[in-house]
Design an enzyme around this catalytic site. Structure first.
Site, PDB file in Angstrom:
ATOM      1  CE1 TYR A  42      -3.055  -3.250   1.118  1.00  0.00           C
ATOM      2  CE2 TYR A  42      -4.107  -1.666  -0.334  1.00  0.00           C
ATOM      3  CZ  TYR A  42      -4.063  -2.924   0.236  1.00  0.00           C
ATOM      4  OH  TYR A  42      -5.020  -3.857  -0.091  1.00  0.00           O
TER       5      TYR A  42
ATOM      6  CG  HIS B  21     -13.879  -1.524  -2.341  1.00  0.00           C
ATOM      7  ND1 HIS B  21     -13.697  -2.000  -3.612  1.00  0.00           N
ATOM      8  CD2 HIS B  21     -15.023  -2.106  -1.889  1.00  0.00           C
ATOM      9  CE1 HIS B  21     -14.679  -2.845  -3.912  1.00  0.00           C
ATOM     10  NE2 HIS B  21     -15.506  -2.916  -2.897  1.00  0.00           N
TER      11      HIS B  21
ATOM     12  CB  CYS C  36      -5.973   2.054  15.519  1.00  0.00           C
ATOM     13  SG  CYS C  36      -5.332   1.045  16.895  1.00  0.00           S
TER      14      CYS C  36
ATOM     15  CB  THR D  32     -16.299  -1.613 -12.306  1.00  0.00           C
ATOM     16  OG1 THR D  32     -16.207  -2.722 -11.405  1.00  0.00           O
ATOM     17  CG2 THR D  32     -17.735  -1.401 -12.730  1.00  0.00           C
TER      18      THR D  32
ATOM     19  CG  LEU E 182     -10.908  -0.386 -22.106  1.00  0.00           C
ATOM     20  CD1 LEU E 182      -9.520  -0.943 -21.826  1.00  0.00           C
ATOM     21  CD2 LEU E 182     -10.834   0.800 -23.062  1.00  0.00           C
TER      22      LEU E 182
ATOM     23  CB  ALA F 153     -13.031   6.057 -18.840  1.00  0.00           C
TER      24      ALA F 153
END
Ligand code: APR
Length: 234
Positions: free
Chosen positions: A58, A111, A119, A178, A204, A221
């Site tokens: 991340y 998400h 925490c 998506t 696409l 897009a």
């Protein structure tokens, strides 16, 4: 949809809307899930097993997102939100902040978000630093239990009650970029159809739910979304 109508538009965006800003998608050729195992970097079990690996994954995505710029799709959606007489709600599966960088407001990050830290011990949330490490103490309880504020597989997406209410009120539901392979987002078009909304998909290629959309527009897009927004608000 007639121009100037006050219809409520509910949008769902996925990784494809940020692809042309240089952020990798998940399931395209060479996508993130071709480079990393989901179970290693996007599950609570993976984080418990190797928090260093997960924070590293991340941290890299956070740095990439920080350097990325919104593309014409993000920009014209922000313009639609500002100029369309009816309500325009953006729900995103993406954890980048390109909708916000383009000027969109009230974006629902179902998400989670790379800019958030959580925490695991006391559920405190704060603005994530660019780099996070397993030993970082929680600013509130000091426990070394900090994690990205991202919804992993097996966890409950954010704001589902509000999302369901928006879908029930939508006159038009639009999905952009998506693959419609992850639930509950993949089911949103069904909820929209159940409330007689018009439905439109930008991709696409046909997504897994393409057959449930009234209209599908194919192409990048950054080209197809601005063309559509111009039809709506000139
Ligand atoms: N323009 C439009 N669509 C595009 C573009 C583009 N330039 N580039 C790719 N796409 C489309 C692909 O055809 C594909 O259908 O975007 C979609 C990306 O699909 P995924 O990579 O599966 O991403 P997404 O649907 O957002 O994944 C949903 O899965 O891994 C989890 O939590 C993660 O939020 C993610 C969720």
């Amino acid at each position: 949809m007639a121009k100037g109508s006050t219809e409520k538009i509910v949008l769902l965006t996925g990784a494809g809307v940020s692809a042309e800003s240089g952020l990798g998608t998940f399931r395209d050729e060479g996508g993130l899930w071709a480079q990393h195992r989901i179970e290693d970097v996007a599950t609570p079990e993976g984080f418990a097993r190797d928090p260093d690996l997960v924070h590293g994954f991340y941290n890299a995505r956070r740095a990439q997102a920080a350097a990325a710029q919104p593309n014409a799709a993000h920009q014209t959606l922000a313009r639609l939100q500002a100029q369309h007489p009816g309500e325009v709600v953006i729900i995103t599966q993406n954890v980048d902040d390109l909708h916000e960088k383009a000027g969109s407001t009230g974006v629902i990050h179902m998400h989670g978000s790379l800019s958030g830290a959580l925490c695991a011990a006391c559920s405190h949330r704060w603005q994530a630093p660019l780099e996070m490490h397993p030993t970082d103490p929680c600013p509130r309880c000091s426990a070394p239990a900090t994690r990205p504020d991202i919804v992993w597989f097996g966890e409950i997406p954010h704001a589902m009650q509000g999302i369901e209410a928006h879908l029930a009120e939508a006159d038009l539901f639009v999905a952009i970029g998506t693959s419609a392979q992850v639930y509950p987002a993949a089911n949103f078009v069904e909820a929209a159809n159940n409330h007689s909304a018009e439905t439109l998909e930008f991709n696409l290629e046909p997504s897994a739910m393409a057959s449930l959309f009234g209209q599908c527009r194919f192409g990048p897009a950054s080209q197809t979304v601005p063309a559509w927004v111009a039809e709506l608000i000139g």
